[in-house]
Write an enzyme that holds these catalytic residues in place. Structure first.
Site, short mmCIF file in Angstrom:
data_model
loop_
_atom_site.label_atom_id
_atom_site.label_comp_id
_atom_site.label_asym_id
_atom_site.label_seq_id
_atom_site.Cartn_x
_atom_site.Cartn_y
_atom_site.Cartn_z
N ASP A 228 -24.92 21.96 32.84
CA ASP A 228 -24.87 22.87 33.38
C ASP A 228 -25.72 23.93 34.02
O ASP A 228 -26.80 22.92 33.56
CB ASP A 228 -23.96 24.13 32.64
N ILE A 229 -26.13 24.54 34.93
CA ILE A 229 -27.43 25.62 35.25
C ILE A 229 -27.95 26.19 34.15
O ILE A 229 -29.03 26.84 33.84
CB ILE A 229 -27.11 26.06 36.57
N LYS B 61 -14.31 23.61 50.42
CA LYS B 61 -13.59 22.73 49.95
C LYS B 61 -12.79 21.10 51.19
O LYS B 61 -12.85 20.40 50.31
CB LYS B 61 -12.57 23.36 49.27
N GLY C 199 -21.21 21.43 35.41
CA GLY C 199 -20.76 23.25 36.01
C GLY C 199 -19.94 22.90 34.90
O GLY C 199 -18.88 23.79 34.73
N TYR D 122 -15.50 29.60 51.29
CA TYR D 122 -15.30 28.59 50.36
C TYR D 122 -13.47 27.35 50.24
O TYR D 122 -14.20 26.73 50.09
CB TYR D 122 -14.57 29.28 48.39
N LEU E 42 -19.75 24.31 31.91
CA LEU E 42 -19.42 25.33 31.07
C LEU E 42 -18.53 26.30 31.62
O LEU E 42 -18.11 28.11 31.04
CB LEU E 42 -20.70 25.86 30.80
N GLY E 43 -18.34 26.18 33.03
CA GLY E 43 -17.34 27.22 33.46
C GLY E 43 -15.73 26.94 32.52
O GLY E 43 -15.42 26.25 32.08
N GLN E 44 -15.16 27.62 33.95
CA GLN E 44 -13.71 27.71 32.92
C GLN E 44 -13.08 26.44 32.99
O GLN E 44 -12.40 26.18 31.95
CB GLN E 44 -13.15 28.13 33.96
N1 SER Z 1 -8.56 29.80 41.64
C1 SER Z 1 -9.85 29.42 43.14
C2 SER Z 1 -10.06 30.85 43.50
O1 SER Z 1 -9.42 32.06 43.53
C3 SER Z 1 -8.81 29.11 44.61
O2 SER Z 1 -9.24 27.66 44.09
O3 SER Z 1 -11.09 31.15 44.05
#
Ligand code: SER
Length: 314
Positions: free
Chosen positions: A33-34, A145, A7, A141, A9-11
């Site tokens: 990255d994908i 986690k 991942g 999410y 290329l993400g933030q």
């Molecule tokens: N920044 C993330 C989100 O808002 C929190 O891990 O999903």
């Protein structure tokens, strides 16, 4: 040391890749990255692997091909996208993590993956949320986690994989936009302040969340990965934070640079609901004690830097 970042290329990954290449050598950090192709720019100067974390053989082959000793697993869906697509969030966040951990186990690679403030829920103490406390999140999410934290603990306890992780708050940066989180407003507001002089927030005034500027987040990953393992009691889920604010405070800080800046509100019930279920502020004393966590940026210094860097970019 040979690092593979998924991942990437993400933030987080787009900045972590360059920071790690700077520290460990360009040839020693594989960006994956994908996306079919690596976009042009500095990141394209090193190795790029197109990698789908849902494909365990492909991860294993990349790890073998490059002699990877350290994996940083960043590929995941964020909170707001996760509520829109919960099945996919479960599949990618849990399936991808499981695949990556299995490869780390076989290759005897050290492993870092981030958890999040989303691992907490409405039953968690909201102020100075303790390191060890109630974790009953109400988002998909968040569920992934918490399960991810436990899975990483399991791989350490059962197989001795050197797993490590932090619970990141909202991350603010100017290189790459975040992909569908709840805290994204705190990034978008800077872009709109410069472009339009105003911002319409989907998060309500008075809603506090923990935040951090990207340079501190990058330092957190590198410092924790380099930390003496004997000092780490909370391996996979260190609370880390740099600041806690609500939209009005952020707007007031921006106004010190752009006096005419205005903020108004159009609340998104989904993301507001998620934000309401998360802590207002974290207690990060375990990270400070166990591996010297010490963030450099507060709201004022982050805002000056963000606006200066973004002005150049836009
Ligand atoms: N920044 C993330 C989100 O808002 C929190 O891990 O999903």
């Amino acid at each position: 040391m040979k690092v593979l970042i998924t991942g990437a290329l993400g933030q987080i990954g787009s900045e972590l890749t360059l920071a790690m290449r700077h520290r460990y050598g360009t040839a020693n950090v594989v960006c994956s990255d994908i996306k079919e192709e690596c976009p042009p720019g500095e990141i394209a100067e090193g190795v790029y692997e197109r990698l789908d974390v849902m494909d365990p053989q492909a991860i294993a082959a990349a790890v073998q091909r490059h002699g990877v000793t350290h994996m940083v697993h960043l590929a995941a869906l964020l909170s707001a996208v996760g509520e829109a697509r919960p099945t996919l969030a479960w599949e990618i966040n849990m399936g991808g993590l499981f695949n990556a951990l299995e490869v780390a186990r076989e290759a005897k690679a050290a492993f870092f993956t981030p958890s999040s403030i989303a691992a907490f829920g409405p039953g968690t103490p909201v102020q100075l949320t303790p390191q060890d406390t109630i974790q009953r999140p109400t988002t998909m999410y968040g569920v992934t986690k918490v399960a991810g934290e436990l899975l990483c603990d399991y791989y350490f306890l059962k197989y001795g994989v050197d797993t490590r992780g932090v619970r990141f708050p909202g991350l603010i940066s100017y290189e790459t936009l975040p992909g569908g989180g709840t805290t994204d407003y705190a990034v978008h507001i800077y872009y709109e302040a410069l472009r339009q002089g105003k911002y319409t927030s989907y998060i309500d005034a008075g809603t506090y969340m923990d935040m951090m500027y990207m340079p501190d987040a990058i330092a957190a990953i590198i410092n924790l990965m380099e930390a003496d393992p004997h000092k780490l009691t909370h391996r996979n889920a260190f609370n880390v934070t740099a600041m806690s604010f609500e939209p009005e405070m952020l707007a007031a800080e921006i106004r010190k640079h752009i006096p005419a800046f205005t903020i108004d509100y159009q609340i998104d019930p989904v993301r507001q609901g998620i934000a309401n279920s998360w802590p207002d502020s974290l207690d990060d004393s375990a990270a400070r004690a166990e591996w010297g966590w010490n963030p450099q940026y507060d709201l004022a210094s982050m805002t000056s830097d963000m606006l200066a860097k973004l002005k150049g970019k836009l």
